[in-house]
Write an enzyme that holds these catalytic residues in place. Structure first.
Site, PDB file in Angstrom:
ATOM      1  CB  CYS B 424      -0.973  -0.027   1.179  1.00  0.00           C
ATOM      2  SG  CYS B 424      -0.184  -0.355   2.756  1.00  0.00           S
ATOM      3  CG  HIS B 468      -4.894  -0.030   3.246  1.00  0.00           C
ATOM      4  ND1 HIS B 468      -4.012  -0.585   2.366  1.00  0.00           N
ATOM      5  CD2 HIS B 468      -5.908   0.491   2.488  1.00  0.00           C
ATOM      6  CE1 HIS B 468      -4.443  -0.411   1.128  1.00  0.00           C
ATOM      7  NE2 HIS B 468      -5.597   0.248   1.169  1.00  0.00           N
ATOM      8  CG  ASP B 484      -7.077   1.730  -1.368  1.00  0.00           C
ATOM      9  OD1 ASP B 484      -5.856   1.730  -1.637  1.00  0.00           O
ATOM     10  OD2 ASP B 484      -7.602   0.931  -0.581  1.00  0.00           O
TER      11      ASP B 484
END
Lengths: 319, 676
Positions: B424, B468, B484
């Site tokens: 991430c 995350h 995202d």
């Protein structure tokens, strides 16, 4: 302080006598077996402590698992260690007599429970022997003890222990096996001494000139006859074992008398002991005379043993 | 040279207490088995050193070489200690401590003089197994270590056994002990109260674990391990948002220096509860309670756009939740979130704009050029973002927990055009950089995504592996919007938890090996089964901690009170003990005794009643004679009885025919009839 200690020891021994009475055959059971962690067991507990800290501080589930597993193994070990002594039968066997200063050999017969086997059984007084007891067989542990004093010797309680299978725990028992061990006085081989006081370096009864000429005839060999008197020539000819018989002169039969010896009781008994051995070896007929005890002259191994036994049990200063 | 060194101290060998050679071999094998799983994080020279030490020990055992002298040993210890120090210059970490420990363990066989030393070695092996669990906890590894433990236990039994017994016998005994210990272990595992750590670890086993920090350097992290540590639980009042909307904001990493992303230091105005100051539209709030574990940090977590309700909690201007004090223990707080709210639609303050556009000057030229070309082809910001996001999906970007290091300079370039592998932070970082380079304010947000919904207990559990990072972009009129980019690569991550996402990643890597190209159904099936098993393993065993324990107790007993639980525990234990004792004693099972011997037992019983007892040394016939003397009127019967018994026992090998049986039964009746 020392008094207190001996008091505790006495009470402990009395308790043991009640709990595990002396017997010639003892089967170990939960009544007689003690169990406690060994030195290595305590070290193992320290290891568990380290793993515990590891598990807690790292919040590690598997380390917890290992900790509990090892703890459980220690717990299960109690049963296994106990089982390695439980129902084992210890049997005392007759002990051959010996002289003061020699070693008595105690044989312990270890008999397993049917279908069971035992490993690494340690037993003895002080210095121990280690034996395995395989299935359906009797094992023998031979223990030695130095004979220090004359008389009937009954050994102390012996320690029987095992740390098998894990070494973390020790199961043990104090057993009193009843042995009838006889310790003869230490023989002192001195020339025979006549009550009259004359010293004769030749043998008693041999002071007559006849010596070996007094040959009288043969008789059938009996166990216990002196081998020096066996007629080997005749034996070689195939006539069987015969014993040469000599004319039974009055002098051939002699008395070994306590009063003929000098010194304290022990010294006197030692001298008598020496004389008995010398007489026996020479094949004479002899009897002993102790204050309050008399054994008629005779020959043979059993006669000798009887005489020596009489010396052994003779009441003395130390008894 | 070595040989001459060895030969010098012949005298020492006399002090060896006999250790069965099989036991010694078993101990050496146990050392090898326990060290093998550590080889991954050990410097290679230790393995070579280990081979030398074990070889030496083996030669000692064969009587070829001798034990090293004190001088040689000291030399070895000094060499090892300094080598470890040189290898791990960075300081004392878990790896170096373990390396030192293992080096010591390897030296120990060189003074394996007697049983006591062997025990110490065995104990160190157990400890090493425990330490290995700090590194690995997978189910296969666990099975391997189980086998290892049985082997170590077998070696321990072998140490205790005589030289005559076989090693197989020791292993058999060890297996039995192990099997018997397992049920007790399970009970202890479930019931023994778990507790928090005594002190903070000097050796962090968390190096490289996922989790939050206020600074991340994506290029440095070569390996992330999953931690299932609980971070917080959430109870919702009313409806629960969909899993894909659960973005738990924690930190805002808005400063980039070319390598690391960190939270910029600036004055932060905090609005403390119950100050509900708000601007813009609100919409309907989602109300929930967060029960957060101790973090020793001030940050708290909330969904998009949170307003704290609990005193001592507050909200910063960039909508982070903070606590007044560091969280030294579990902390529970209530939050209202307004997902439909629009934040700062009118525009950013100048100082904010400055922060959210700042980039290190002149770095990553390729990335800058690429974004500029993209922008020139698009009309507005939204279209550009869409293009960027699609780029991550179309191009072969991989989601990986073991990305390649990115070096020191132009890390974004390397990631975007070179390695294309990361997690991430890589994706979020690249996107923020790209947007800022063309003048669009953006920031990286880190926190947790998703969580596991516990249907039974009706709460959401968020664990470290849910950590995350994503991107927030400011757009005129729309305010701050969440994007995202990682989700473009591995969409599973949004719909499911990381567990599955990681499974997917293993799957992707398998593609390289051509494994999944085979497309064989049962292999896939097996793999999924194994994944599921591993998940259950993690869920039920590895993460069984204080909280899981309390949950379990609550489910089972309806209480978490220790006294109550202890009662249940003790009664369970007592019941099990009773079962075990019954099983051991088997009171229902009489030992088998042949019939003729049972007749003899009757005789013995009778004679005992009449004050005549058989002595252990007596034979049957001797005993019979003595009995006859005591009971002259029964002498004939006793003699017949004994003769028949002797005949059966010694002539017929314990087999009895009908005549024997009749005779014995008649005689025993005659004897036991108590007429004087």
């Amino acid at each position: 302080m020392a008094d207190k200690w001996t008091g505790i020891k006495k009470r402990w021994l009395a308790w043991l006598d009640k709990r595990i009475p002396a017997a010639s055959s003892i089967q170990l059971s939960h009544r007689s077996i003690f169990i406690f962690p060994s030195k290595m067991g305590f070290l193992f507990l320290a290891l568990l402590g380290i793993i515990f800290i590891l598990a807690v501080n790292f919040q590690n589930s598997l380390a917890y698992g290992l900790l509990f597993l090892l703890g459980s193994i220690l717990f299960v070990g109690i049963y296994h260690t106990y089982q390695n002594l439980s129902k084992l039968q210890l049997i005392a066997t007759p002990v051959a007599p010996c002289f003061v200063g020699d070693t008595l050999k105690f044989k312990v017969l270890l008999k397993p429970l049917l279908g069971k086997e035992y490993f690494q059984i340690k037993l003895g007084w002080g210095k121990s022997k280690v034996v395995d007891v395989p299935k359906d067989t009797e094992s023998v542990a031979e223990l030695e003890q130095r004979a220090v004093t004359r008389g009937l010797y009954n050994p102390k309680r012996m320690r029987i222990s095992t740390t098998f299978p894990l070494g973390l725990l020790e199961a043990w028992s104090w057993v009193a096996l009843r042995y009838e061990a006889i310790v003869y006085p230490k023989p002192i081989r001195e020339p025979f001494q006549y009550v009259s006081g004359a010293i004769d370096n030749s043998q008693p009864g041999r002071n007559s000139q006849k010596g070996m000429d007094d040959f009288h005839g043969f008789r059938k060999y009996q166990p216990g006859d002196n081998l020096k008197q066996v007629a080997w020539k005749q034996f070689a000819r195939g006539q069987g074992m015969l014993t040469k018989e000599f004319e039974d002169h009055f002098e051939h039969s002699h008395w070994l008398d306590f009063n003929a010896t000098k010194g304290d009781i022990e010294k006197r008994l030692s001298i008598l002991c020496g004389w008995i051995l010398m007489s026996h070896e020479a094949g004479y007929e002899y009897g002993i005379r102790l204050p309050g005890c008399e054994i008629e002259p005779s020959r043979g191994d059993s006669h000798r043993d009887q005489c020596l036994r009489a010396l052994a049990v003779y009441p003395g200063a130390h008894r | 040279m070595i040989m001459s060194m060895l030969k010098r101290n012949q005298s020492q060998s006399s002090s060896i207490e006999p250790l069965p050679s099989k036991a010694l071999m078993a101990v050496l094998a146990a050392i090898v088995l326990t060290i093998l799983p550590h080889s991954e994080h050990l410097p290679p020279w230790i393995l070579i050193f280990g081979a030398v030490c074990l070889g030496w020990a083996f030669q000692i055992h064969r009587g070829r070489w001798n034990f090293p002298s004190l001088g040689v040993k000291t030399l070895l210890v000094v060499m090892i200690a300094s080598s470890v120090a040189l290898t791990f210059v960075g300081g004392l970490g878990l790896d170096s401590a373990v390396a030192l420990f293992i080096a010591g363990l390897l030296l120990k066989p060189l003074e394996l003089y007697n049983r006591r030393h062997a025990y110490v070695l065995i104990y160190l092996c157990y400890l090493l197994v425990g330490i290995s669990f700090l590194y690995q906890q997978a189910i296969l590894f666990f099975i391997y270590q189980t086998v290892t433990i049985i082997w170590i236990l077998g070696a321990q039994v072998a140490i205790n056994q005589g030289a005559k017994q076989s090693l197989l016998g020791s292993l058999y005994k060890a297996s039995i002990i192990f099997m018997q210990a397992v049920p007790l272990m399970l009970i202890l595992f479930v019931f023994v109260p778990r507790m928090g750590p005594f002190w903070s670890n000097p050796f962090s086993a968390r190096e490289g674990q996922t989790g939050l920090s206020d600074e991340v350097t994506p290029g440095d992290i070569a390996r992330l391990t999953k931690s299932d540590e609980l971070v917080f639980r959430v109870e919702f009042e009313g409806t629960r948002p969909s899993q894909a909307d659960l973005y738990w904001r924690g930190l805002i990493l808005d400063q980039f220096d070319g390598q690391s992303w960190r939270q910029s230091i600036r004055e932060n105005r905090v609005r403390w509860a119950p100050d509900r100051y708000w601007y813009g539209q609100e919409g309907e709030p989602i109300r929930y309670r967060v029960i957060q574990e101790a973090t020793e940090k001030k940050w708290l977590f909330g969904l998009d756009w949170p307003v704290p309700l609990t005193p001592e909690t507050g909200r910063t201007h960039d909508f982070r939740l903070v606590s007044g004090d560091k969280l030294m223990s579990q902390f529970s707080y209530q939050v209202d979130s307004y997902p439909q709210a629009i934040i700062d639609p009118e525009g950013l303050r100048p100082w904010e704009e400055k922060i959210y556009l700042a980039l290190p000057y002149g770095t990553n030229p390729k990335a800058r050029a690429w974004v500029e070309s993209l922008q020139s082809k698009t009309s507005d910001t939204e279209a550009l973002i869409k293009k960027l996001m699609l780029h991550f999906r179309k191009e072969p970007f991989y989601y990986s927990l073991t990305p390649n290091p990115l070096g020191k300079i132009d890390t974004i370039d390397r990631f975007l055009f070179d390695t294309r592998k990361g997690f991430c932070v890589h994706y979020a970082g690249a996107m923020v950089f790209a947007l800022r380079s063309v003048g669009i304010p953006a920031r990286m947000v880190s926190g947790y995504q998703g969580g596991e919904w516990n249907e039974k207990a009706q709460y959401l559990t968020v664990r470290q592996y849910d950590a995350h990072a994503w991107v927030e972009v400011w757009m005129p009129k729309k305010g701050w919007q969440r994007f995202d980019p990682t989700a473009m690569v591995a969409p599973e991550r949004i719909e499911q938890s990381l567990e599955q996402a990681v499974g997917e990643e293993a799957f992707n890597e398998g593609r390289g090996l051509g494994l999944s190209n085979l497309n064989i159904g049962w292999i896939q099936e097996l793999r999924f089964q194994f994944e599921a098993l591993n998940y259950q393993w993690t869920r039920w065993v590895l993460s069984y901690n204080q909280d899981a324990q309390q949950d379990l107790f609550y489910n089972w007993f309806g209480t978490t009170d220790w006294l109550e639980v202890a009662k249940y525990f003790m009664s369970t234990l007592a019941f099990l003990m009773a079962v075990v004792i019954l099983w051991i004693m088997k009171p229902w099972k009489r030992p088998y005794i042949p019939k003729h011997l049972r007749y003899f037992q009757r005789l013995e019983k009778w004679s005992k009643l009449n004050q005549v007892e058989r002595l252990p040394s007596e034979t049957l016939l001797q005993f019979g004679k003595r009995l006859s003397r005591s009971f002259p009127h029964k002498a004939a019967t006793i003699e017949t009885f004994m003769n028949v018994l002797v005949e059966i026992e010694y002539k017929n090998n314990g087999l009895m025919n009908d005549t024997h049986a009749r005779k014995l039964s008649y005689c025993i009746k005659q004897i036991c009839r108590n007429n004087k």
